[in-house]
Scaffold this motif. Structure first.
Motif, short mmCIF file in Angstrom:
data_model
loop_
_atom_site.label_atom_id
_atom_site.label_comp_id
_atom_site.label_asym_id
_atom_site.label_seq_id
_atom_site.Cartn_x
_atom_site.Cartn_y
_atom_site.Cartn_z
N ALA A 268 0.61 1.50 0.34
CA ALA A 268 -0.49 1.93 -0.79
C ALA A 268 -0.66 3.61 -0.36
CB ALA A 268 -1.47 1.24 -0.45
N LEU A 269 -0.87 3.97 0.92
CA LEU A 269 -1.14 5.21 1.06
C LEU A 269 0.11 6.16 0.52
CD1 LEU A 269 -2.40 5.73 4.82
CD2 LEU A 269 -3.72 6.16 2.49
N LEU A 270 1.27 5.78 0.83
CA LEU A 270 2.33 6.65 0.49
C LEU A 270 2.47 6.69 -1.00
CD1 LEU A 270 5.01 5.75 3.42
CD2 LEU A 270 3.94 8.00 2.91
N ALA A 271 2.27 5.64 -1.61
CA ALA A 271 2.16 5.48 -2.99
C ALA A 271 1.18 6.31 -3.92
CB ALA A 271 2.07 3.99 -3.48
N ALA A 272 0.13 6.65 -3.04
CA ALA A 272 -1.07 7.33 -3.48
C ALA A 272 -0.76 8.88 -3.50
CB ALA A 272 -2.30 6.69 -2.94
#
Lengths: 338, 325, 443, 372
Positions: A268-272
Motif C-alpha cells: 500500500a505504501l509503495l502504491a501510494a
C-alpha cells in the motif's frame, strides 16, 4: 574515526551486533491528575531487530506508528516497559548512571525540526560546547579544536563565520548541519536521525541526506534513519524496517524490499508513493481505507487487518502473525506467507 | 484564445513591512487558469507562494506595504471591487481555499458541521437544515462519515481535519479552489487518498484548482500546468507534461534532479547555494548566483520569454525563442 | 548576551522606556543620596520625633508651593540671644541682665505659633525674668514675669491671659497693626522682645531663643509632630525600592524555579505543586498580611517574608507552567537529554533561560505592585513601626484628616512619589514587554 | 445519502448534547471535590498561621486571667474575701474557662476542631465587636457587611470588564490608530491601585470641588423612600467605583487589545475572513468565542485581586463592607473577627475559582470533552 576500538577487540566484537533489540515494548501510561492511571499507549509493542556496525538502516512508517518512540527508547530517553536493548552486548537496563552517560556519548541524535532542536538563546559555539562540558571536556583549547573539527566535517566553513551565530540567523539547512555537528561532537558510534529532512526544502534535503551518508561511511557509523518517506530511503540506507502500529511488519535490504514487497501494508505504501510524472494526474491510486489504529486500543491479531484487502477472518483478526521469511533475508509478518 | 480564462492575473505584487525593511514577497506575477484546469504553483519555502494565495483572496497581513496588479475572474477585475462587494460576491462563492496547517484552520470551539455549513448560511442565507444537508453531502464526497458533523475539531485526526477543511472549501461549489500545501503535514497514505478525492472532484465537478506546494512528487498528482516560483517571481510556466519531462529553466532542471525517486536508479543531486533575501533581491536574474549556465546577460533582469504554446520561461537562454513568431 | 543587548538597544525606540528609565534612575539616585547623607540610625532617630523637632512648625506646607502661588507666608524665624547685645549690670550677689531679641518681620501673614526657649546652664538658684514686647511703632506689651528652670519653654501662643487682653491669639495680636480689626493685618518692621532678668550668680548666663514658627517649611513641609516630611519622603525611596525589588526577585525566582521543576519532573511532583498553587490561590494575600501584622509584628522584613512565602505558589506558577510546558516538549530539551544533560542543568540552563525574556517585563511591572502593597499596609496602620515610609506619611495624613484640614501637601507629596515609582517601572515594563515578548512584537 | 440526511437532521444534536451534559456533570463533581479539599487545606493553613502553633492561646490565657480577675474584683460579693481566697477563686474560674474553651488540650487537636467549625462556618464569637443588630457571632458580623462589598466590587468589576473587552475589540480593529496609541500610552497608569486614585478623587470631588461625598455608603440619616435611598447609595458609590475603574481600565484595555490582536492572527480567523464572513460575525464567533475561557479566567483573577484590594479601598472611602470590618477588627485586635474574615475571603475566592472552572468547561469543549 578514533572511536574504533583497538584491533584485537575489534575482531572479537565484529561478530556481535552493535545494537540488539528483543521484544521491546514502550508503553506510555495515561494518568489523570498526576496519579490515577487510565490506560496505556502502546507506542512500541514487541519489536525485534539487530543493527550491525557501520550499517545504515531506515525505519519507515506513518506518523504515530511508534518509530519516534522506538528512536527515543534506543536513545535512553524512554524507559522500555519490557524487553531488552543491548548495546555492544550489554543490556541498557544494567547500566549505572556513569555508564549511561558514556552510552549517551556513543549515540548521537539528529532531530526533525532543526530550529526547535537548537536552544535559541545559545550561539553555535555554546551549543557545541554543551555536550563537551557535560562529558567532562573542560579544556577550552580542546573544546575549540573539537568544535572546529565537526564544523569542518559538516561543511560549515569557515567555522569563525558560524560560531558566533544564533540559530535564527541560520538557514534551515545550516541549522540541521549544526544539529548533526552536535551529534558528532562526542564521536559516537551510532547516529539516530529522526526524520532529519522532513522539515527542510526539497533542494536542501538531498544535501543533508548525502552529508549524513558521507559521515556514516567515513566514520563507519551505524545510522538509524527514521522517515515516513520511502522515496528518500533508496540512496541513503542499506536496510529498511517497515513499521505499523508499534510493530515492525517487514524488513529487508533496500532493493529487495522496493522490488519485492511482501507485506500488504508495504504494498500500500509503495502504491501510494508518486514519482513526479505528468501521468499521475490521470489515475487514482489504490489506498487502503481507514486510518492507522489508535495505539491506546490496538486491534487484535494483525494490526493491519482492519484495513488489509487480503485479511482472512478467523486468522488475521485473532492471532498475531509471527515473522516469516518468504525470501532470503526478507522478513515479513503476515499470515499470507503461512 | 477564444475562451476567456477563469482566472487571469497580471503583474501581481505584494510587499510587506518587516522590522528590517520591505519584503517583496510577490513581485510581479502574471499567469492564468482555464476552467477545469489545475495549476500547480511550485516553490521552496519563503519564495512567496503562500502570499500569492492570500493576495488572491485578499486576506492580507496587517503589515502590508504595497499591493497591486490585476486579477480578472471570468473577465471582471476583482481587485477593483470594494471590500464589501468582494466579500459578498467573490469570497468562497467563487474562490475558496484550503489552508496550510489545517490543524489550526478550524475554530476549536465550534462543531465542524456548523463550520462547514457556515458559508452557505451566511453568504447564501440558507436555513440550517438545508445547509446541514449539503454539509452531509460534501462530507460524503470527501470521504468522512457524517457522524463527524457533530464533532469538535480536536476530536478528529489530522487527516480527518484536512478532509473537513476540504469539505468546507467545496460546499459552495466554487469555480476555483486554492489549495495551499493541503497535504504536507499528512502521511503518505492519507496524502494519496486526499489527492484521489481532489482528482475525483475535478473530474466530476469541473472545478479548477490552484495547488500551492513545495512537494514536486505530490504536485504531479493533479497538475495540468505547473508554475514554478523563485524569490517572489515566476520562473517557468509550462504544461505538466513538459515541465516534468523536459524542464526548461535551469532552476526547474536542478529542482527536478533533486527530487528523490523511488523507481529510479539515479541518485538525486542538490542545488548549491541559497535563495536570495527578499528584503533586497539581487538586480538581474534572481537565480543567477546559483545557476550553472549563468552568462553575462544574467546581470540584467530577464522577462518571461515565450516558449511554445502557453509556456513561458524567465531566462535569457530562451531570449531567442521569445522572438520567434 | 548579544540578544539581550540588541533588545536593550531596541528600547531606545520607545519614548516611554526612556522616561521610565529616567524616573528609575532618579529614584535610585535619590535612594543612594539619602542612604549616604542620612544614615539609617539617624533616620530612625529623626523619625521617632520628640524634642529634636521643637523648632519646627506644626503642619506647615512646603515653602516653594506658597512662593509659586505668590504667597507671603512666613518661614520659621529663630532669634537667638547669642546674636544680641546683652546689658549686664552686676549687683551684690548677682546681676541684672537685659537681653533684647530683635527681628525684622516683613511677611504678610502671621506666624503659626510663638515660643520662647530659655536655658540657664549651671545655675543654683532659678533666675527671674520679665518679658516686654516692643512693636515697630513703639507700643510696648508686657508679657509678664517668669521664674526660669534649667530648660524652660515659654509658650507665648498659649498665654490665655494675653490672648484675652489682645482680643486675638497672641501670635496674631502681637504682630497686628490694628487690634480692633476683625481680620488684622501684619505691621511690618522691627520688633523687639526684651528680657529683663535677675540672676543670682556672679558670671551667670541666660540663653534665649525666640521662635516665630512659620506657616511654610522647606521642601515638603512638616507633619502634626513637627517632623520634617523630607526625612520620610527621602527615606521612603530606598525602603520602597528595596521592598519592591526584594519581593519581586523573591517571588519571581522561587516561583519560576518551582514551576520549572514541576514541569520538568511532571507526575506527582507537578501534581503536588499544582494543588498547592490552588490552595494558595484561595488564600487572600492582603487579609493574611493584615492578620500576620496584627497578631505578630508589623516589621517590614516579616511582611516581606510573608509576601514572598505566599508569592511562591502564586498564580504565576500557572502562567510559567503554561509557558514552560511547550518548552519541556521542545526538541532541544530532548536533544540535551540525549547528550546527557542532568536534571538541574536542564531546568536551570535550558528551560529557564528560554522564558527569561518574557519574564523580565513581568518582573519589572511587579516591582511597583509590591511598592504599593507596602504602602497599602502602611495606610492600614500596619506599616513598619520604626521606618519612615511613604505609606506611613499617608497613614498619618489619613488619621489626622489631612484632606479635611486642607493639608493637601501631606497627601500629595508621598502620593506623587508613589505614582512616580509606579509609572517609572510600569512604563519601562510595558516597553520591555513589547521588545522581549515575541508574541507582541508584531503589534 | 438518505442515511446521511437522517443523521444530519437532528438526532446527533441530541446525542451530542446529552454527552456534553454528562461530561459536564462529571467534570463539575470532580472539581467540587477537588475544591473542597483545597478549601480544607487553605482554611487549615489560615488557622495555623493565625495560631502559629499556639501563640494566640498564650494571649488568650492572659486575657482570660485578666477578665476573670477584673470581674471578681469588681463584684462586691467578693470584697470581704482575703486575697488568698480571692486568688483561689480566680484560679478556679480561670481553669473553668480554660476547660470550657478546651485550651488545656494540645493545639493540634484543637486545630482540627477549629477547622471543623470553620468549615461549618461556625466562626466563633467576637471579642469586642458586634454586628449592627447586636449579634456577637462573627458569622453574622461578616454576613451583614458582605452585601455592601459585593455591591461595590461587583459593579466596578463588571464595568471594567465589559468596557475594556468592547473597547479592546474595537481597538484591535483600529490597530495603530491615534486612539490605539493613546490607550497604550495610558496603560502604565494602572500601576497604582484603586485606593490610590481614590485619594485623588476624594481630594478633587469632595474637597476642592465639593460635589460628592467623601465616604460612607449612605448619608446620615438615611433617606426615607427606597428610591431616594438607592439614589443616595449610587451617589456614594460614584467615587469608589470611579477609583477602581480608573486604576483597572487602561491596563485591561491594553491587555485585551494585545490578546485580541494575537488571536485575530490565528489561522482559523484568517480562514473565516477568507470564507467571506462579515467582520462582526468573525469577531463574535472566531475571536471572542474561542478565547472566552481565558477572558473569563482573567476576569475572575482580576476579581480575586480586587477582593484583596477591597480592604484598603473600603477603608479609604469608609465603605461599610468586609474591608472596613477587617480594618476595625485590626483596631480592636479582635482575633476571631480577623480570622473569620480571612476564612470568608478564602471561601469567596474558592467560589470564584469554582465558577471559573465550570465556566471554562461550559465555554470550551476542549476542556469539557477532553482528549481523553
Amino acid at each position: 574515526m578514533n572511536t574504533s576500538p583497538p584491533s584485537a577487540a575489534a575482531t572479537a566484537t565484529s561478530e556481535t551486533p552493535l545494537v540488539s533489540v528483543r521484544d521491546l515494548r514502550t508503553w506510555f501510561e495515561l494518568r489523570q491528575w498526576g496519579f490515577v492511571r487510565v490506560g496505556s499507549v502502546r507506542a512500541v509493542d514487541g519489536v525485534n531487530f539487530t543493527l550491525k556496525r557501520g550499517e545504515a538502516v531506515a525505519f519507515v512508517g506513518e506518523s504515530g506508528c511508534g518509530k519516534s518512540s522506538l528512536a527515543r527508547t534506543l536513545l535512553g530517553l524512554h524507559q522500555p516497559t519490557a524487553g531488552v536493548v543491548e548495546f555492544e552486548g550489554r543490556s541498557m537496563a544494567s547500566l549505572n548512571s556513569r555508564e549511561l552517560l558514556d552510552y549517551r556519548a556513543r549515540v548521537g541524535y539528529v532531530q526533525q525540526d532543526p530550529y526547535g532542536a537548537l536552544p535559541p538563546f545559545m550561539d553555535v559555539r555554546r551549543i557545541l560546547r554543551e555536550p563537551l562540558i557535560i562529558h567532562g571536556i573542560r579544556n577550552r583549547a580542546e573544546q575549540e579544536r573539537r568544535i572546529r573539527k565537526v564544523l569542518e566535517e559538516t561543511r560549515l566553513s569557515p567555522p569563525d563565520e558560524y560560531l558566533p551565530k544564533f540559530p535564527h540567523m541560520l538557514s534551515g539547512g545550516q541549522q540541521q548541519r549544526v544539529v548533526i555537528a552536535r551529534a558528532l561532537i562526542l564521536e559516537p558510534s551510532m547516529i539516530i536521525a529522526d526524520e532529519p529532512v522532513s522539515m527542510l526544502d526539497a533542494s536542501v534535503r538531498v544535501e543533508i541526506l548525502s552529508l549524513l551518508r558521507r559521515i556514516q561511511t567515513s566514520h563507519e557509523l551505524t545510522l538509524a534513519f527514521i522517515t515516513h518517506d520511502l522515496s528518500t530511503v533508496r540512496h541513503f540506507a542499506e536496510r529498511i524496517f517497515v513499521m505499523y502500529a508499534g510493530r515492525i511488519v517487514e524488513s529487508a535490504p533496500v532493493e529487495e524490499l522496493l522490488n519485492h514487497p511482501q507485506h500488504p501494508y508495504t504494498h500500500a505504501l509503495l502504491a501510494a508513493l508518486a514519482d513526479p510524472d505528468p501521468d499521475n494526474a490521470l489515475r487514482e491510486r489504490e489506498v487502503p481505507s481507514g486510518e492507522a489504529p489508535s495505539l491506546l486500543n490496538p486491534p487484535s491479531g494483525c494490526r493491519f487487518h482492519p484495513r488489509c484487502p487480503h485479511a482472512m477472518s478467523g486468522v488475521c483478526d485473532v492471532d498475531d502473525p509471527p515473522d516469516f521469511e518468504p525470501r532470503r533475508g526478507h522478513i515479513s509478518s503476515c499470515w499470507l506467507h503461512r | 484564445m477564444a475562451s476567456t480564462p477563469l482566472l487571469s492575473v497580471e503583474d501581481l505584487k505584494l510587499h510587506y513591512r518587516s522590522s528590517r525593511g520591505v519584503v517583496k514577497a510577490v513581485d510581479g506575477l502574471s499567469f492564468d487558469i482555464q476552467r477545469n484546469e489545475a495549476l500547480v504553483v511550485l516553490g521552496e519555502s519563503g519564495c512567496g507562494k503562500s502570499s500569492l494565495a492570500k493576495t488572491l483572496l485578499r486576506i492580507l497581513p496587517r503589515n502590508v506595504h504595497h499591493c497591486s496588479g490585476r486579477v480578472m475572474l471570468d473577465g471582471t477585475d476583482i481587485m477593483a471591487l470594494d471590500e464589501e462587494r468582494f466579500r459578498r460576491d467573490v469570497r468562497w462563492l467563487r474562490i475558496a481555499m484550503v489552508m496550510q496547517a489545517s490543524m489550526n484552520a478550524l475554530n476549536p470551539v465550534v462543531r465542524v458541521g456548523e463550520q462547514v455549513a457556515e458559508p452557505l448560511r451566511v453568504l447564501r442565507k440558507w436555513d440550517r437544515q438545508r445547509a446541514m444537508r449539503k454539509a452531509a453531502e460534501v462530507f460524503e464526497l470527501v470521504g468522512i462519515s457524517t457522524d463527524f458533523l457533530q464533532r469538535y475539531p480536536f476530536e478528529l485526526s489530522g487527516g480527518m481535519r484536512q478532509r473537513v477543511v476540504l469539505a468546507m472549501a467545496l460546499i459552495t461549489d466554487p469555480e476555483l479552489v486554492i489549495l495551499d500545501e493541503p497535504t504536507s503535514a499528512l502521511d503518505v497514505l492519507t496524502q494519496a487518498s486526499i489527492m484521489n478525492v481532489l482528482k475525483r472532484i475535478k473530474r466530476e465537478r469541473g472545478t479548477s484548482f490552484m495547488l500551492i506546494t513545495h512537494d514536486v512528487a505530490t504536485s504531479s498528482e493533479i497538475a495540468d500546468r505547473v508554475a514554478l516560483m523563485y524569490a517572489g517571481q515566476l520562473v517557468e510556466i509550462s504544461t505538466a507534461g513538459e515541465f516534468f519531462r523536459h524542464p526548461a529553466h535551469p532552476y526547474s532542471k536542478l529542482l527536478m534532479a533533486s527530487v528523490p525517486r523511488l523507481r529510479q536508479e539515479q541518485r538525486p543531486a542538490h542545488i548549491p547555494g541559497q535563495p536570495p533575501n527578499l528584503l533586497a533581491p539581487p538586480d538581474g536574474c534572481r537565480f543567477a548566483d546559483r545557476c550553472p549556465s549563468r552568462f553575462q546577460r544574467c546581470a540584467e533582469d530577464p522577462k518571461m520569454f515565450r516558449l511554445g504554446y502557453r509556456r513561458q520561461v524567465r531566462c535569457w537562454l530562451f531570449a531567442e525563442g521569445g522572438k520567434r513568431p | 548576551m548579544r540578544a539581550w543587548l540588541s533588545g536593550l538597544l531596541e528600547l531606545r525606540k520607545y519614548p516611554s522606556a526612556i522616561i521610565g528609565m529616567a524616573i528609575i534612575a532618579f529614584l535610585v539616585g535619590l535612594s543612594v543620596y539619602t542612604v549616604i547623607t542620612v544614615p539609617y540610625s539617624q533616620a530612625l532617630e529623626l523619625w521617632r520625633g520628640g524634642e529634636q523637632w521643637r523648632m519646627h512648625p506644626v503642619n506647615a506646607g512646603p515653602a516653594w508651593v506658597d512662593r509659586l502661588r505668590g504667597g507671603g507666608k512666613p518661614e520659621t524665624m529663630v532669634i537667638s540671644s547669642a546674636d544680641s547685645d546683652i546689658d549686664v549690670e552686676p549687683f551684690e550677689g548677682g546681676q541684672r541682665l537685659r537681653i533684647p531679641l530683635e527681628f525684622d518681620y516683613d511677611y504678610t501673614a502671621f506666624p503659626s505659633e510663638i515660643n520662647l526657649f530659655l536655658s540657664t546652664p549651671e545655675l543654683k538658684r532659678e533666675p527671674f525674668t520679665r518679658l516686654t514686647w516692643i512693636a515697630p511703632d513703639g507700643d510696648e506689651t508686657p508679657l509678664g514675669g517668669h521664674r526660669i528652670a534649667r530648660e524652660d519653654r515659654v509658650s507665648i501662643t498659649q498665654d490665655w491671659a494675653l490672648e484675652r487682653r489682645l482680643g486675638h491669639v497672641p501670635h496674631v495680636g502681637l504682630l497686628a497693626r490694628d487690634l480692633d480689626d476683625e481680620s488684622p493685618q501684619v505691621q511690618p518692621g522691627r520688633y523687639t522682645l526684651v528680657l529683663d532678668a535677675i540672676v543670682f550668680d556672679e558670671d551667670a548666663r541666660i540663653d534665649a531663643d525666640l521662635v516665630l514658627y512659620g506657616r511654610v517649611h522647606g521642601l515638603a513641609g512638616t507633619d502634626h509632630q513637627r517632623r520634617d516630611l523630607v526625612v520620610a519622603l527621602m527615606w521612603g525611596t530606598p525602603v520602597a525600592l528595596a521592598f519592591g525589588l526584594l519581593a519581586a526577585v523573591g517571588t519571581t525566582i522561587t516561583t519560576l524555579i518551582i514551576a520549572a521543576t514541576g514541569v520538568w519532573y511532571g507526575g506527582w511532583i507537578d501534581a503536588t505543586i499544582q494543588r498547592l498553587t490552588e490552595v494558595n490561590m484561595i488564600l487572600p494575600l492582603l487579609p493574611i498580611l493584615v492578620m500576620v501584622g496584627t497578631l505578630y509584628s508589623t516589621s517590614i522584613w516579616l511582611m516581606l517574608g510573608v509576601v514572598v512565602a505566599l508569592g511562591i505558589f502564586s498564580a504565576g506558577i500557572k502562567m510559567y507552567r503554561a509557558m514552560l510546558l511547550p518548552i519541556r516538549q521542545s526538541p532541544y530539551i530532548e536533544a540535551a537529554c540525549a547528550y546527557g544533560a542532568g536534571n538541574a542543568r536542564i531546568v536551570l540552563r535550558y528551560m529557564i533561560p528560554r522564558i527569561l525574556p518574557v519574564l523580565i517585563p513581568t518582573f519589572v511591572t511587579l516591582i511597583p505592585t509590591f511598592v504599593f502593597l507596602e504602602a497599602s499596609l502602611a495606610v492600614l496602620g500596619l506599616g513598619d513601626p520604626i521606618l519612615p515610609t511613604w505609606g506611613k506619611v499617608l497613614n498619618d495624613a489619613q488619621s489626622e484628616s489631612a484632606l479635611y484640614s486642607q493639608y493637601y501637601y501631606w497627601v500629595l507629596s508621598p502620593a506623587a512619589l508613589l505614582m512616580l515609582t509606579g509609572l517609572g517601572f510600569a512604563m519601562l515594563g510595558f516597553a520591555l514587554d513589547r521588545v522581549f515578548n515575541p508574541r507582541l512584537r508584531a503589534f | 445519502m438518505t442515511d446521511a440526511r437522517a443523521v444530519a437532521s437532528g438526532a446527533p444534536t441530541g446525542r451530542g448534547l446529552t454527552r456534553d451534559l454528562r461530561r459536564l456533570t462529571g467534570f463539575t463533581l470532580k472539581r467540587l471535590i477537588a475544591l473542597f479539599l483545597t478549601i480544607l487545606v487553605g482554611v487549615y493553613l489560615t488557622i495555623l498561621i493565625a495560631n502559629m502553633g499556639g501563640r494566640v492561646d498564650d494571649l488568650r490565657m492572659v486575657q482570660i486571667r485578666g477578665d476573670v480577675s477584673e470581674t471578681v474584683r469588681a463584684d462586691p460579693a467578693f470584697h470581704d474575701m482575703s486575697s488568698e481566697e480571692r486568688n483561689e477563686l480566680i484560679q478556679r474560674r480561670v481553669d473553668l474557662e480554660v476547660e470550657r474553651l478546651r485550651l488545656d488540650q494540645p493545639f493540634i487537636v484543637r486545630s482540627f476542631d477549629y477547622l471543623y467549625r470553620a468549615m461549618m462556618l461556625d466562626l466563633g464569637r467576637a471579642e469586642q465587636m458586634h454586628s449592627d443588630r447586636g449579634a456577637r457571632e462573627v458569622y453574622w458580623i461578616i454576613v451583614e457587611r458582605l452585601p455592601a462589598t459585593l455591591l461595590l466590587f461587583g459593579t466596578a468589576n463588571f464595568l471594567v470588564f465589559f468596557v475594556s473587552v468592547f473597547v479592546a475589540l474595537s481597538l484591535s480593529r483600529r490597530y495603530g490608530s491615534p486612539m490605539d496609541r493613546t490607550m497604550i500610552a495610558l496603560a502604565p497608569t494602572s500601576a497604582a491601585p484603586g485606593w490610590f486614585y481614590g485619594i485623588f478623587l476624594i481630594l478633587f470631588f469632595a474637597f476642592v470641588i465639593p460635589v460628592l461625598p467623601s465616604g460612607g455608603m449612605v448619608q446620615a440619616p438615611p433617606p426615607e423612600s427606597s428610591l431616594a435611598y438607592a439614589a443616595d447609595v449610587i451617589r456614594h458609590m460614584l467615587l469608589p467605583v470611579a477609583a477602581m475603574f480608573l486604576s483597572q481600565i487602561f491596563i485591561s484595555i491594553y491587555s485585551w487589545r494585545t490578546f485580541f490582536l494575537i488571536h485575530s492572527s490565528e489561522d482559523y480567523v484568517e480562514m473565516a475572513r477568507a470564507k467571506g464572513l462579515p467582520s462582526n460575525l468573525i469577531e463574535r464567533r472566531y475571536i471572542l468565542r474561542p478565547t472566552l475561557s481565558p477572558i473569563v479566567t482573567s476576569f475572575l483573577l482580576m476579581l480575586i485581586g480586587l477582593w484583596s484590594g477591597a480592604i484598603i479601598l473600603e477603608q479609604v472611602f469608609n465603605w461599610p463592607g468586609l474591608g472596613t470590618l477587617l480594618f476595625q477588627a485590626i483596631g480592636h485586635r479582635d482575633t476571631p473577627v480577623i480570622i473569620g474574615s480571612v476564612v470568608i475571603f478564602a471561601y469567596l475566592l474558592a467560589l470564584t475559582v469554582f465558577l471559573l472552572d465550570i465556566l471554562y468547561a461550559i465555554l470550551d469543549p476542549r476542556i469539557r470533552i477532553g482528549p481523553n
